[in-house]
Motif scaffolding. Structure first.
Motif, short mmCIF file in Angstrom:
data_model
loop_
_atom_site.label_atom_id
_atom_site.label_comp_id
_atom_site.label_asym_id
_atom_site.label_seq_id
_atom_site.Cartn_x
_atom_site.Cartn_y
_atom_site.Cartn_z
N THR A 106 45.73 36.16 32.13
CA THR A 106 45.07 37.34 32.68
C THR A 106 43.63 36.99 33.01
OG1 THR A 106 44.55 39.69 32.33
CG2 THR A 106 44.32 38.24 30.42
N ASP A 107 43.09 37.65 34.03
CA ASP A 107 41.66 37.53 34.28
C ASP A 107 41.06 38.92 34.42
OD1 ASP A 107 43.33 36.57 36.72
OD2 ASP A 107 41.57 37.44 37.68
N ILE A 108 39.96 39.12 33.69
CA ILE A 108 39.29 40.41 33.62
C ILE A 108 37.80 40.19 33.85
CG2 ILE A 108 41.03 41.34 32.05
CD1 ILE A 108 39.13 40.88 29.74
N ARG A 109 37.09 41.27 34.19
CA ARG A 109 35.68 41.13 34.57
C ARG A 109 34.80 42.16 33.88
NH1 ARG A 109 39.23 39.41 38.01
NH2 ARG A 109 38.82 37.37 38.94
N TYR A 110 33.77 41.64 33.24
CA TYR A 110 32.78 42.47 32.54
C TYR A 110 31.42 42.31 33.21
CZ TYR A 110 35.36 43.93 28.31
OH TYR A 110 36.21 44.53 27.42
N GLN A 111 30.59 43.34 33.08
CA GLN A 111 29.21 43.28 33.52
C GLN A 111 28.41 44.29 32.71
OE1 GLN A 111 29.93 45.04 37.69
NE2 GLN A 111 28.10 46.15 36.99
N ARG A 112 27.10 44.28 32.87
CA ARG A 112 26.28 45.32 32.27
C ARG A 112 26.53 46.63 32.99
NH1 ARG A 112 21.25 44.18 29.11
NH2 ARG A 112 20.67 46.23 29.91
N ALA A 113 26.59 47.72 32.22
CA ALA A 113 26.88 49.03 32.80
C ALA A 113 25.75 49.56 33.66
CB ALA A 113 27.19 50.02 31.68
N ASP A 114 24.54 49.05 33.47
CA ASP A 114 23.39 49.57 34.23
C ASP A 114 23.15 48.80 35.53
OD1 ASP A 114 22.47 47.21 33.14
OD2 ASP A 114 20.78 48.10 32.05
N GLU A 115 24.05 47.90 35.91
CA GLU A 115 23.93 47.19 37.17
C GLU A 115 24.96 47.72 38.16
OE1 GLU A 115 24.04 42.98 36.43
OE2 GLU A 115 21.97 42.99 35.70
N PRO A 116 24.75 47.52 39.47
CA PRO A 116 25.67 48.06 40.48
C PRO A 116 27.11 47.63 40.24
CG PRO A 116 23.67 47.23 41.52
CD PRO A 116 23.61 46.80 40.09
N ILE A 117 28.04 48.57 40.40
CA ILE A 117 29.46 48.35 40.13
C ILE A 117 30.25 48.45 41.44
CG2 ILE A 117 31.50 49.31 38.98
CD1 ILE A 117 29.54 50.27 36.76
N ASP A 118 31.11 47.48 41.68
CA ASP A 118 31.94 47.50 42.88
C ASP A 118 33.01 48.58 42.72
OD1 ASP A 118 33.76 46.98 44.98
OD2 ASP A 118 33.31 44.84 44.96
N TRP A 119 32.87 49.67 43.44
CA TRP A 119 33.76 50.83 43.30
C TRP A 119 35.21 50.50 43.65
CZ3 TRP A 119 36.35 52.30 47.70
CH2 TRP A 119 35.86 51.80 48.92
N ARG A 120 35.42 49.46 44.48
CA ARG A 120 36.78 49.12 44.91
C ARG A 120 37.63 48.55 43.77
NH1 ARG A 120 35.75 44.72 49.01
NH2 ARG A 120 34.43 44.12 47.24
N TRP A 121 36.96 48.13 42.69
CA TRP A 121 37.68 47.52 41.57
C TRP A 121 37.93 48.50 40.42
CZ3 TRP A 121 38.88 42.13 40.44
CH2 TRP A 121 38.86 41.33 41.59
N GLN A 122 37.89 49.79 40.73
CA GLN A 122 38.04 50.79 39.67
C GLN A 122 39.39 51.49 39.68
OE1 GLN A 122 35.80 49.96 37.66
NE2 GLN A 122 34.89 48.82 39.38
N GLU A 123 40.38 50.87 40.33
CA GLU A 123 41.77 51.31 40.26
C GLU A 123 42.59 50.19 39.63
OE1 GLU A 123 42.63 54.30 41.00
OE2 GLU A 123 40.73 54.89 41.93
N HIS A 124 43.72 50.55 39.05
CA HIS A 124 44.58 49.52 38.46
C HIS A 124 45.02 48.52 39.53
CE1 HIS A 124 44.72 51.23 34.52
NE2 HIS A 124 45.18 52.37 34.95
N TRP A 125 45.09 47.25 39.12
CA TRP A 125 45.50 46.20 40.03
C TRP A 125 46.90 46.42 40.57
CZ3 TRP A 125 48.95 41.97 38.20
CH2 TRP A 125 49.23 41.03 39.22
N HIS A 126 47.06 46.15 41.86
CA HIS A 126 48.36 46.12 42.52
C HIS A 126 48.30 45.03 43.58
CE1 HIS A 126 51.94 47.36 44.72
NE2 HIS A 126 52.24 48.14 43.72
N ASP A 127 49.38 44.32 43.78
CA ASP A 127 49.33 43.20 44.74
C ASP A 127 49.26 43.68 46.20
OD1 ASP A 127 51.92 44.11 44.96
OD2 ASP A 127 52.86 42.14 44.74
N LEU A 128 49.33 44.97 46.41
CA LEU A 128 49.19 45.52 47.76
C LEU A 128 47.90 46.32 47.91
CD1 LEU A 128 52.85 46.74 48.42
CD2 LEU A 128 51.81 44.56 49.08
N ASP A 129 46.92 46.10 47.01
CA ASP A 129 45.71 46.91 47.06
C ASP A 129 44.68 46.40 48.06
OD1 ASP A 129 44.56 44.71 45.79
OD2 ASP A 129 44.36 45.70 43.84
N GLY A 130 44.97 45.26 48.70
CA GLY A 130 44.10 44.78 49.77
C GLY A 130 42.88 44.02 49.30
N LEU A 131 42.76 43.74 48.00
CA LEU A 131 41.62 43.01 47.48
C LEU A 131 42.03 41.60 47.05
CD1 LEU A 131 39.97 45.81 45.33
CD2 LEU A 131 39.12 44.86 47.48
#
Length: 263
Positions: free
Chosen positions: A238-263
């Motif tokens: 598995t690969d997962i991604r963490y960052q500081r909560a007070d830095e800009p967050i990529d909104w496109r990565w806030q849905e559950h992964w699907h292989d058809l999500d276009g990312l």
């Protein structure tokens, strides 16, 4: 013979080397870890997780995603049950991961909801089977470039099972080219041809025999890929991604992964 997407890696000392684990003396030294991450682009943390918890989640995964079932049934179980399920969420937020990131980043953290699980079958090879060479920032441009990825092998993962490999020093070149604005690539992999990329960068691919409980943390600028699975068992990670909560967050990565999500 080491291959990725069917390409045979050059095993000469100039093109192939070994990933270096973080020494025990640095494991609790945050300053030393940051220095190592900036220098090397990755932190291989041996035994960061409880191997028993890793193997238990592996059993859970294959109990629901049976590789012998038709692909449609596998996908339904993966994206309908496992990915959005509480078991996967709990694994990705276990204290060994969540608390480590809070300590390392020095503040409140944020875990991207889009978390990826990959399994490869024994003997899979050829273009399209292994993860092609890329760096994560090309997929995460709407947020901070200080996002960190954790790659976690879900079970022992010797080289022949097809774990991740890292292109030595590539984050330095990528950082410079990003800063200069010369890397205007779409959200896509660099190449499946790992030997050619090593020659272009005049660098070595770094590989390792990973064990259940290991975690590799890497920079969003670090070029990496996976090897072909030439062993007799299934490779799961598995690969997962963490960052500081007070830095800009990529909104496109806030849905559950699907292989058809276009990312």
């Amino acid at each position: 013979m080491v291959t990725s997407n069917g390409y045979v890696l050059d095993e000469s000392p100039r093109r192939l080397g070994e990933l270096r684990p973080v020494p025990d003396a640095e494991r609790e030294d945050r300053g030393a870890l940051w220095e190592r991450l900036r220098r090397d682009g990755y932190l291989w943390l041996r035994g960061a997780l409880d191997p028993g918890a890793v193997r238990e989640f592996r059993r859970f995964y294959f109990a629901h995603v049976d590789p012998e079932l038709p692909r449609g049934e596998q996908r339904a179980a993966l994206f309908g049950r496992v990915v959005p399920g509480p078991e996967y969420a709990a694994f990705c937020t276990q204290p060994a991961v969540r608390d480590w990131y809070a300590w390392f980043l020095g503040g409140e953290t944020f875990l991207h909801r889009r978390r990826i699980l990959r399994h490869t079958r024994p003997g899979e090879a050829g273009v399209g089977t292994a993860t092609q060479a890329h760096y994560d920032l090309v997929y995460l441009r709407e947020g901070t470039d200080r996002v960190l990825s954790s790659w976690i092998p879900l079970g022992d993962c010797p080289v022949e099972l097809g774990g991740l490999v890292y292109l030595e020093g590539s984050h330095v070149r990528v950082l410079a080219e990003e800063a200069a604005g010369t890397l205007k690539r779409p959200a896509a992999s660099l190449t499946a041809d790992l030997p050619a990329l090593a020659r272009e960068y005049d660098a070595r691919w770094l590989l390792a025999d990973y064990a259940a409980g290991d975690m590799v943390v890497h920079s969003a600028h670090m070029v990496h890929a996976s090897l072909d699975n030439t062993a007799a068992g299934y490779r799961l990670s598995t690969d997962i991604r963490y960052q500081r909560a007070d830095e800009p967050i990529d909104w496109r990565w806030q849905e559950h992964w699907h292989d058809l999500d276009g990312l």
